[in-house]
Design an enzyme around this catalytic site. Structure first.
Site, PDB file in Angstrom:
ATOM      1  N   ASN A   8       0.865  -1.174   0.000  1.00 37.79           N
ATOM      2  CA  ASN A   8       0.000   0.000   0.000  1.00 37.79           C
ATOM      3  C   ASN A   8       0.909   1.233   0.000  1.00 37.79           C
ATOM      4  O   ASN A   8       1.559   1.513   0.996  1.00 37.79           O
ATOM      5  CB  ASN A   8      -0.884  -0.033   1.266  1.00 37.79           C
ATOM      6  CG  ASN A   8      -1.691   1.229   1.458  1.00 37.79           C
ATOM      7  OD1 ASN A   8      -1.787   2.067   0.562  1.00 37.79           O
ATOM      8  ND2 ASN A   8      -2.287   1.366   2.640  1.00 37.79           N
ATOM      9  N   LYS A  10       0.016   4.256  -0.170  1.00 41.40           N
ATOM     10  CA  LYS A  10      -0.613   5.444   0.436  1.00 41.40           C
ATOM     11  C   LYS A  10      -0.420   6.629  -0.519  1.00 41.40           C
ATOM     12  O   LYS A  10      -0.425   6.430  -1.730  1.00 41.40           O
ATOM     13  CB  LYS A  10      -0.062   5.674   1.845  1.00 41.40           C
ATOM     14  CG  LYS A  10      -0.128   4.374   2.670  1.00 41.40           C
ATOM     15  CD  LYS A  10       0.158   4.541   4.125  1.00 41.40           C
ATOM     16  CE  LYS A  10       0.035   3.172   4.808  1.00 41.40           C
ATOM     17  NZ  LYS A  10       0.203   3.249   6.248  1.00 41.40           N
ATOM     18  N   HIS A  94      -9.464   1.088   5.788  1.00 36.91           N
ATOM     19  CA  HIS A  94      -8.118   1.283   6.340  1.00 36.91           C
ATOM     20  C   HIS A  94      -8.201   2.268   7.512  1.00 36.91           C
ATOM     21  O   HIS A  94      -8.956   3.245   7.461  1.00 36.91           O
ATOM     22  CB  HIS A  94      -7.172   1.807   5.264  1.00 36.91           C
ATOM     23  CG  HIS A  94      -5.746   1.796   5.689  1.00 36.91           C
ATOM     24  ND1 HIS A  94      -5.217   2.767   6.524  1.00 36.91           N
ATOM     25  CD2 HIS A  94      -4.741   0.911   5.452  1.00 36.91           C
ATOM     26  CE1 HIS A  94      -3.945   2.485   6.753  1.00 36.91           C
ATOM     27  NE2 HIS A  94      -3.627   1.367   6.111  1.00 36.91           N
ATOM     28  N   GLU A  96      -6.401   4.636   8.436  1.00 38.24           N
ATOM     29  CA  GLU A  96      -6.161   6.057   8.097  1.00 38.24           C
ATOM     30  C   GLU A  96      -7.414   6.687   7.496  1.00 38.24           C
ATOM     31  O   GLU A  96      -7.688   7.866   7.698  1.00 38.24           O
ATOM     32  CB  GLU A  96      -4.958   6.166   7.145  1.00 38.24           C
ATOM     33  CG  GLU A  96      -3.657   5.939   7.904  1.00 38.24           C
ATOM     34  CD  GLU A  96      -2.498   5.444   7.061  1.00 38.24           C
ATOM     35  OE1 GLU A  96      -2.567   5.504   5.820  1.00 38.24           O
ATOM     36  OE2 GLU A  96      -1.513   4.973   7.665  1.00 38.24           O
ATOM     37  N   GLU A 166      -4.834  -5.013  11.111  1.00 42.34           N
ATOM     38  CA  GLU A 166      -3.784  -4.002  11.231  1.00 42.34           C
ATOM     39  C   GLU A 166      -3.951  -3.227  12.533  1.00 42.34           C
ATOM     40  O   GLU A 166      -4.704  -2.255  12.589  1.00 42.34           O
ATOM     41  CB  GLU A 166      -3.876  -3.016  10.065  1.00 42.34           C
ATOM     42  CG  GLU A 166      -3.732  -3.669   8.704  1.00 42.34           C
ATOM     43  CD  GLU A 166      -3.299  -2.647   7.663  1.00 42.34           C
ATOM     44  OE1 GLU A 166      -2.174  -2.759   7.165  1.00 42.34           O
ATOM     45  OE2 GLU A 166      -4.076  -1.724   7.373  1.00 42.34           O
ATOM     46  N   GLY A 172       2.918   2.260  10.701  1.00 37.62           N
ATOM     47  CA  GLY A 172       3.842   3.369  10.462  1.00 37.62           C
ATOM     48  C   GLY A 172       4.612   3.809  11.698  1.00 37.62           C
ATOM     49  O   GLY A 172       5.259   4.853  11.695  1.00 37.62           O
ATOM     50  N   SER A 212       3.963  -2.064  10.261  1.00 37.73           N
ATOM     51  CA  SER A 212       5.423  -2.087  10.396  1.00 37.73           C
ATOM     52  C   SER A 212       6.046  -3.434  10.038  1.00 37.73           C
ATOM     53  O   SER A 212       7.028  -3.863  10.662  1.00 37.73           O
ATOM     54  CB  SER A 212       5.836  -1.653  11.807  1.00 37.73           C
ATOM     55  OG  SER A 212       5.423  -0.319  12.046  1.00 37.73           O
TER      56      SER A 212
HETATM   57  P1  PGA Z   1       3.116   0.249   7.551  1.00 34.24           P
HETATM   58  O1  PGA Z   1       1.598   0.438   7.028  1.00 34.24           O
HETATM   59  O2  PGA Z   1       3.603  -1.059   6.971  1.00 34.24           O
HETATM   60  O3  PGA Z   1       3.867   1.435   7.000  1.00 34.24           O
HETATM   61  O4  PGA Z   1       3.058   0.212   9.035  1.00 34.24           O
HETATM   62  C1  PGA Z   1       0.729  -0.646   6.931  1.00 34.24           C
HETATM   63  C2  PGA Z   1      -0.597  -0.204   6.397  1.00 34.24           C
HETATM   64  O5  PGA Z   1      -1.057   0.885   6.759  1.00 34.24           O
HETATM   65  O6  PGA Z   1      -1.230  -0.914   5.597  1.00 34.24           O
END
Ligand code: PGA
Length: 252
Positions: A8, A10, A94, A96, A166, A172, A212
């Site tokens: 992803n 983003k 997601h 976010e 997640e 992140g 992460s």
């Molecule tokens: P990250 O994000 O691997 O940067 O922690 C995962 C995600 O949001 O799908």
């Protein structure tokens, strides 16, 4: 176990960087384990080009989809539009989107419905925040999110759904869930799917871990029989790093 490794991006990359990544990844696909499906979710403006171009077996996912069908909804793009561009999946729910764009459980459920009605695969994201984890409420949070998102979804429709667990506190942040924490939650999600749908649906639904994930921890995280792969944010931006996750290569 891993049968899907999804990236992803983003809101990252220019179109030329996106093309370059697809080219590099495409070349590497011949060396990737054949039993692993590789998926990437680029920013929306690039979807049509990347989904319509040379894919080398790479699945293309949208990071978002409208909860409406076509009509006067400025700025929205529908599941039907994505399918018409050759897109295979949409990420739905997601964290976010939930936290930064006010996406509610109700909107998430509508998006799931739109995707399934249009034969667009769903990567349904769920995850608890740090407060819920510290209070020990992670299972009830996940249960509520999944109950709501999958309301009205039929047994046979679950072939179009992938679940991504997640934990928000791991996204992140560099703070990864331990392999045991991931295994426990994936086991819980599979049990939930078994109860809500059937044992077969539970066994056949891929449940990805996200948060992460990187080459150094992927193998351990994916070692649980209930972890069917990963949804990778930051570590999917460089195709060489992403390849290492797919190959379980922990070298830097
Ligand atoms: P990250 O994000 O691997 O940067 O922690 C995962 C995600 O949001 O799908």
């Amino acid at each position: 176990m891993r049968n899907i490794v999804a990236g992803n991006w983003k809101s990252n990359k220019s179109i030329s960087e996106a093309r370059e990544w697809m080219l590099e990844m495409g070349k590497a696909m011949v060396n990737m384990p054949q039993d692993v499906k590789v998926m990437i979710a680029p920013p929306a403006p690039y979807l049509s080009e990347l989904a319509g171009g040379k894919r080398n077996g790479i699945l293309i996912a949208s990071q978002n989809v409208s909860s409406f069908s076509e009509g006067a909804y400025t700025g929205e793009f529908t599941a039907e539009m994505l399918v018409s561009c050759g897109v295979d999946f949409a990420l739905v729910g997601h964290s976010e989107r939930r936290a930064d764009f006010g996406e509610t459980d109700e909107m998430v459920a509508k998006k799931v419905r739109r995707c399934l009605d249009s034969n667009l695969g769903v990567v349904l994201c769920c995850g608890e925040n740090l407060f819920s984890r510290d209070e020990g409420n992670q299972e009830s949070v996940i249960k509520a999110q999944l109950m709501s998102a999958l309301e009205g979804v039929g047994l046979e429709e679950m072939t179009g759904v992938v679940v991504a667990y997640e934990p928000i506190w791991a996204i992140g942040t560099g703070r990864t869930a331990s392999a045991q924490q991931a295994a426990e939650m994936h086991f819980y999600i599979r049990s939930f799917l078994s109860e809500r749908f059937s044992g077969d649906v539970a066994a056949e639904t891929s449940i990805l871990y996200g948060g992460s994930c990187k080459p150094s921890n992927a193998k351990e995280l994916f070692s649980s029989p209930d972890v069917d792969g990963g949804l990778i944010g930051g570590a999917s931006l460089e195709s060489s790093v992403f390849q290492k996750i797919i190959e379980f290569d922990s070298s830097l």
